[in-house]
Design an enzyme around this catalytic site. Structure first.
Site, PDB file in Angstrom:
ATOM      1  N   TRP A  70     -36.751  17.147 -15.204  1.00 28.96           N
ATOM      2  CA  TRP A  70     -36.721  18.062 -16.349  1.00 28.96           C
ATOM      3  C   TRP A  70     -35.374  17.978 -17.046  1.00 28.96           C
ATOM      4  O   TRP A  70     -35.294  17.988 -18.275  1.00 28.96           O
ATOM      5  CB  TRP A  70     -37.036  19.489 -15.912  1.00 28.96           C
ATOM      6  CG  TRP A  70     -38.417  19.638 -15.364  1.00 28.96           C
ATOM      7  CD1 TRP A  70     -38.763  19.963 -14.090  1.00 28.96           C
ATOM      8  CD2 TRP A  70     -39.659  19.446 -16.074  1.00 28.96           C
ATOM      9  NE1 TRP A  70     -40.124  19.986 -13.961  1.00 28.96           N
ATOM     10  CE2 TRP A  70     -40.700  19.673 -15.153  1.00 28.96           C
ATOM     11  CE3 TRP A  70     -39.976  19.100 -17.387  1.00 28.96           C
ATOM     12  CZ2 TRP A  70     -42.053  19.569 -15.502  1.00 28.96           C
ATOM     13  CZ3 TRP A  70     -41.319  18.991 -17.744  1.00 28.96           C
ATOM     14  CH2 TRP A  70     -42.331  19.226 -16.806  1.00 28.96           C
ATOM     15  N   ASP A  91     -31.868  25.954 -18.094  1.00 25.94           N
ATOM     16  CA  ASP A  91     -33.322  25.906 -17.989  1.00 25.94           C
ATOM     17  C   ASP A  91     -33.621  26.519 -16.618  1.00 25.94           C
ATOM     18  O   ASP A  91     -33.345  25.920 -15.582  1.00 25.94           O
ATOM     19  CB  ASP A  91     -33.813  24.459 -18.059  1.00 25.94           C
ATOM     20  CG  ASP A  91     -35.311  24.333 -17.764  1.00 25.94           C
ATOM     21  OD1 ASP A  91     -35.967  25.365 -17.523  1.00 25.94           O
ATOM     22  OD2 ASP A  91     -35.822  23.191 -17.766  1.00 25.94           O
ATOM     23  N   LYS A 123     -44.217  29.708 -14.099  1.00 25.91           N
ATOM     24  CA  LYS A 123     -43.912  29.472 -12.689  1.00 25.91           C
ATOM     25  C   LYS A 123     -43.572  30.781 -11.975  1.00 25.91           C
ATOM     26  O   LYS A 123     -44.264  31.163 -11.057  1.00 25.91           O
ATOM     27  CB  LYS A 123     -42.798  28.440 -12.551  1.00 25.91           C
ATOM     28  CG  LYS A 123     -43.375  27.044 -12.726  1.00 25.91           C
ATOM     29  CD  LYS A 123     -42.464  26.063 -13.344  1.00 25.91           C
ATOM     30  CE  LYS A 123     -43.212  24.762 -13.646  1.00 25.91           C
ATOM     31  NZ  LYS A 123     -42.522  23.964 -14.659  1.00 25.91           N
TER      32      LYS A 123
HETATM   33  C1  PLP Z   1     -42.221  23.162 -15.564  1.00 25.86           C
HETATM   34  C2  PLP Z   1     -40.829  22.986 -16.033  1.00 25.86           C
HETATM   35  C3  PLP Z   1     -40.542  22.626 -17.352  1.00 25.86           C
HETATM   36  C4  PLP Z   1     -41.611  22.365 -18.378  1.00 25.86           C
HETATM   37  O1  PLP Z   1     -42.177  23.553 -18.796  1.00 25.86           O
HETATM   38  P1  PLP Z   1     -43.311  23.614 -19.921  1.00 25.86           P
HETATM   39  O2  PLP Z   1     -43.407  25.062 -20.154  1.00 25.86           O
HETATM   40  O3  PLP Z   1     -44.533  22.992 -19.332  1.00 25.86           O
HETATM   41  O4  PLP Z   1     -42.821  22.852 -21.093  1.00 25.86           O
HETATM   42  C5  PLP Z   1     -39.223  22.535 -17.718  1.00 25.86           C
HETATM   43  N1  PLP Z   1     -38.233  22.742 -16.848  1.00 25.86           N
HETATM   44  C6  PLP Z   1     -38.472  23.075 -15.565  1.00 25.86           C
HETATM   45  C7  PLP Z   1     -37.327  23.308 -14.633  1.00 25.86           C
HETATM   46  C8  PLP Z   1     -39.783  23.193 -15.117  1.00 25.86           C
HETATM   47  O5  PLP Z   1     -40.024  23.520 -13.848  1.00 25.86           O
END
Ligand code: PLP
Length: 361
Positions: free
Chosen positions: A103, A171, A195
């Site tokens: 990511w 993030d 998540k």
């Molecule tokens: C799942 C995830 C993403 C992507 O998220 P989306 O909402 O599907 O774009 C980005 N960063 C991390 C750390 C993730 O776990």
């Protein structure tokens, strides 16, 4: 209602009481004679939910609402990979990124379109199985970007890096609200909700108001943070239902006792699984060797004998445990045990790890 142990990495598990309340809301919200799926986003029923969810989010994170705001956006965390640099980098500007996995790499790839990206540190040399501690930050960086939890590799930052006057951006898609962090160390945090914070469909962007005010102008309207900050995330139709469910999750966190209680629980949950893995090192191989770098949210491991992977997963299914297959790019196993995942399920997995190792010894 039947509930199995759902170890899915995302969308992840939600608290049962949240699902129950949300299902009521789908039928009727606030005695309005309408479903949450049917009400106007400008009407009073939704407006109260919207404002309350924003306030609750800042409260749970321990952030001053005078200083911070929260936006509810579409497009997932992946949209933030572009939106962030678009708003803060001009050609010639530098931003620091820490590359701790897939990511993070994707965020770097997009940021390169807007400015000069300095990869201040990287865990690529050891297949992203650790969190770097030495960073080559540039003094003139516009910001430093980290990924607090690396969902695919199972590493998580155990410390918040010191960046001086340079804004720290995270993030935090897969561990937001999983620990009782000092969130005020971050200038901007973004997270796809699906998540640890709610269902798919809304991205949380939590930021210092002054920082958003300093964003660049002349961007496409919908990609400008200023647009959404000014309109309180109502410039266009917000993802009403996901925001409503995030609000219910936040209410649940407060009822449970807040992030201190959640963190203690998450540490206890992760410990039983890591302990079981570490008890059979001839049989299992935890993907992340360093205890400090191990994620509380995504526990990654392999079976030393690859031929046993399929039987392992099949046996887990027969004990009502789903979602243990690792990410397609790294293989192995991954147990995602987000906030809503019950301790019982961690105990059940630990027991299974013991039983499986013994019966295949
Ligand atoms: C799942 C995830 C993403 C992507 O998220 P989306 O909402 O599907 O774009 C980005 N960063 C991390 C750390 C993730 O776990």
């Amino acid at each position: 209602m039947k509930r199995i142990y759902n170890f899915s990495a995302g969308p992840g598990i939600l608290p049962v009481e949240v699902l129950q309340e949300a299902s009521q809301g789908v039928l009727e919200i606030n005695g309005s004679g309408m479903s949450i799926l049917e009400v106007s986003h400008r009407g009073k029923d939704y407006d109260a939910i919207h404002v309350e969810t924003r306030e609750r989010l800042l409260r749970v994170l321990g952030l001053d609402p005078e200083v911070y705001t929260a936006l509810f956006l579409g497009g997932g965390a992946s949209t933030q990979f572009s939106m962030l640099p678009m708003n803060f980098l001009s050609p010639g500007d530098t931003a620091d990124y820490v590359n701790t996995g897939e990511w993070a790499s994707k965020a770097i790839k997009e940021a390169k379109r807007y400015g000069t990206i300095n990869v201040a540190s990287s865990s690529e040399d050891r297949s992203h199985t650790y969190i770097p501690t030495e960073h080559n930050f540039s003094p003139d960086a516009k910001y430093v970007h980290i990924t607090t939890n690396n969902t695919i590799y199972g590493t998580e930052w155990s410390y918040i890096p010191e960046t001086g006057n340079v804004p720290l951006i995270a993030d935090a898609s897969s561990d937001i609200m999983g620990k009782n962090l000092d969130y005020s160390k971050f200038t901007l945090i973004y997270a796809g909700a699906q998540k640890n914070a709610g269902p798919a469909g809304v991205t949380l962007v939590i930021a210092r108001k002054a920082y958003l005010d300093s964003a660049l102008d002349n961007l496409p309207t919908i990609f400008s943070y200023k647009t959404h900050a000014k309109a309180d995330s109502m410039y266009n139709t917000p993802p009403v239902f996901p925001i409503y469910v995030v609000g219910l999750v936040l209410k649940w966190i407060e009822k449970e006792g807040g992030l201190g209680v959640i963190e203690a629980r998450n540490r206890a949950k992760a410990a039983v699984i890591y302990d079981a893995l570490d008890a059979y090192t001839h049989f299992y191989e935890p993907a992340v060797p360093g205890a400090a770098d191990r994620s509380l949210m995504n526990i990654t491991f392999r079976l030393k004998n690859k031929d046993l992977e399929k039987p392992f997963l099949a046996g887990a299914q027969s004990r009502d445990m789903d979602g243990l297959k690792g990410h397609r790019n790294v293989g192995g196993m991954r147990a995602s045990i987000y906030n809503a995942f019950p301790k019982d399920g961690c105990d059940a997995l630990a027991q299974y790890l013991h039983d499986f190792a013994k019966s295949n010894a």
